[in-house]
Design an enzyme around this catalytic site. Sequence first.
Site, mmCIF file in Angstrom:
data_model
loop_
_atom_site.group_PDB
_atom_site.id
_atom_site.type_symbol
_atom_site.label_atom_id
_atom_site.label_comp_id
_atom_site.label_asym_id
_atom_site.label_seq_id
_atom_site.Cartn_x
_atom_site.Cartn_y
_atom_site.Cartn_z
ATOM 1 N N LYS A 1 -15.964 -0.343 1.750
ATOM 2 C CA LYS A 1 -16.141 -1.419 2.455
ATOM 3 C C LYS A 1 -14.926 -2.098 3.037
ATOM 4 C CE LYS A 1 -19.997 -3.214 2.860
ATOM 5 N NZ LYS A 1 -20.978 -2.572 3.629
ATOM 6 N N PRO A 2 -13.826 -2.287 2.196
ATOM 7 C CA PRO A 2 -12.772 -3.049 2.558
ATOM 8 C C PRO A 2 -12.197 -2.189 3.963
ATOM 9 C CG PRO A 2 -12.579 -2.849 0.277
ATOM 10 C CD PRO A 2 -13.883 -2.132 0.723
ATOM 11 N N HIS B 1 28.704 -0.064 -0.434
ATOM 12 C CA HIS B 1 27.557 0.340 -0.757
ATOM 13 C C HIS B 1 26.955 1.719 -0.311
ATOM 14 C CE1 HIS B 1 25.965 -3.713 -1.989
ATOM 15 N NE2 HIS B 1 26.901 -4.133 -1.026
ATOM 16 N N GLU C 1 24.871 3.458 -1.830
ATOM 17 C CA GLU C 1 23.335 3.752 -2.100
ATOM 18 C C GLU C 1 22.832 3.821 -0.548
ATOM 19 O OE1 GLU C 1 25.092 1.239 -2.889
ATOM 20 O OE2 GLU C 1 23.656 -0.857 -2.939
ATOM 21 N N LEU D 1 0.789 -1.266 -0.010
ATOM 22 C CA LEU D 1 -0.062 0.163 -0.038
ATOM 23 C C LEU D 1 0.835 1.155 -0.097
ATOM 24 C CD1 LEU D 1 -2.869 -0.456 2.632
ATOM 25 C CD2 LEU D 1 -2.931 0.191 0.204
ATOM 26 N N CYS E 1 30.141 -2.940 -5.318
ATOM 27 C CA CYS E 1 30.236 -4.175 -4.585
ATOM 28 C C CYS E 1 30.700 -5.291 -5.819
ATOM 29 C CB CYS E 1 29.029 -4.723 -3.794
ATOM 30 S SG CYS E 1 29.543 -5.587 -2.388
HETATM 31 N N1 GLN Z 1 28.976 -11.732 -3.731
HETATM 32 C C1 GLN Z 1 30.126 -10.566 -3.644
HETATM 33 C C2 GLN Z 1 30.758 -11.018 -2.138
HETATM 34 O O1 GLN Z 1 30.097 -11.463 -1.334
HETATM 35 C C3 GLN Z 1 29.574 -9.101 -3.811
HETATM 36 C C4 GLN Z 1 28.448 -9.006 -2.613
HETATM 37 C C5 GLN Z 1 27.651 -7.943 -2.960
HETATM 38 O O2 GLN Z 1 27.674 -7.215 -4.070
HETATM 39 N N2 GLN Z 1 26.764 -7.288 -2.133
HETATM 40 O O3 GLN Z 1 31.725 -10.458 -1.964
#
Ligand code: GLN
Length: 535
Positions: A189-190, A507, A509, A14, A381
């Site tokens: 109603k839901p 990462h 992100e 939702l 990664c």
């Molecule tokens: N598979 C890779 C590792 O374990 C990269 C992991 C990932 O991209 N999060 O190192």
Amino acid sequence: MKYIFVTGGVVSSLGKGLAASSLATLLELRGLKVIMQKFDPYLNIDPGTMNPYEHGEVYVLDDGAETDLDLGHYERFTHTNLSRLNNLTSGQVYQSVLEKERAGKYQGRTVQVIPHVTNEIKDRIRQVAETMGGDVIITEIGGTVGDIEGLPFLEAIRQFALEVGPGNVLFVHATLVPYIKAAQELKTKPTQQSIAKLREIGILPQVILARTERPLDQDVREKISLFGNVPPTQVVEVRDVKHSIYEVPLKLHEEHLDDTVCRLLSLETKAPDLSRWKRFVQCIIRPAHHVRIAVVGKYIELQDAYKSIYESLTHAGAFRETKVEIVRVDAEAIEADGAAQHLSGLHGILIPGGFGDRGTEGKIAATRFAREQGIPFFGICLGMQIAVIEFARHVCGLAEATSTEFDPTTPHPVISMMEEQKQVQQLGGTMRLGSWVSLLNEGSLACKLYGSTTIHERHRHRYEVNDAYKASLEAKGMRISAVSQKGGLAEMIEIPDHPFFVACQFHPEFNSKPNDPHPIFAGFIAASLAHQGAA
Ligand code: GLN
């Protein structure tokens, strides 16, 4: 401290997490300190072991907790840094109860859902309140009212409300108001039934968030108000947004949600200053430029598998007044048709993280295409590991180079597991997780992007660039531009002799916010714009 509990009714997906996060944005912009947390009724200890088809992205926190992707929304929409305390699953609750039972902590009593499981849940709310402080805690309960596994959580929040007393707790219920084409009507109603279901267990929601594709007209509001036992002003329309999820806080503000919540909880605040948020949304709605970025992955058809990456691209795009059109490319399609077929004409190529070897050859081909054609490249990664493998194979002449994740007996393990980690793994330990400090080389592009030589970034992986190959990679023109402060592990690579070829083992992100894009993403979009100009 005030407590807001957000439940969902009728159907999942939702946008309950988004609505909760948007409320948090508004309260934060009113000057309140807001903490968010998620209760997930499933029995897994955390989503770390679930595959993306089951669960979408696994979102990693600074402390290494592997959590639900809603925590990603929470961190993007507010400024609190969350920890493993902020995502509680039934699995964790039962694990803790059972450990206490084995340790004799229940002094021979029968261990039951009420009170032992519910106490465990309430204790967590208090623990978060005590350790994190703040003015408001917003707790989102995963799943839908009526799910068997959600019951202990709902019972626990009912009891909790009783304990902290009226005026300190607000129950917000997000529900679906579907439009039935044949009848040309919105149906309540839901919603009535899911509110009734909540009432059955003793929870009286005070604010109803009505998810709808069409405007809620007055009679629909009144009907929900009547059957839901709330004044019409506490029925809030949450209509589908046209352009971007970042419009939601603005829409909810127009519906006076933050006023209503503050009134009901007696929170005295200033009016929210929405100007920066509005400017950000304007950049998304009316961008000056447009770039097309390929994301080459293996879960490309899933909306949520690379959620934080897509959001980070949007943040970086808005920063440059650029619409980032994400072209999702299936790595296996590249294996079948070749990279040029899928990637020609795109302005940047991003290889996200991943596990297992399906699609890796396609990702390697995409990376080679980016490197040879001078297209901006960003590896994250697994994406960095792929970049190293590709370079070792096609530039260093190590044709069989790969990661020991894909071939444990490869003659050229350019990516491998560190010795000490192998031992950890045998003991049941797993990944390099959470925030690590990296040191950047002065003069590197990485250092220029960050404007700093010391960074903190989040990790989630097992394998590393193998030290034994660093010299050969560097001799051929790949630079290791960052290493971990602890252990000197390769954290970033770049190819100086390329317009933009940057990859990181961490990462980024998970560290991007709407008005504060991540520097690598921002640099990548700038390079993609430049490439577009050159093309
Ligand atoms: N598979 C890779 C590792 O374990 C990269 C992991 C990932 O991209 N999060 O190192």
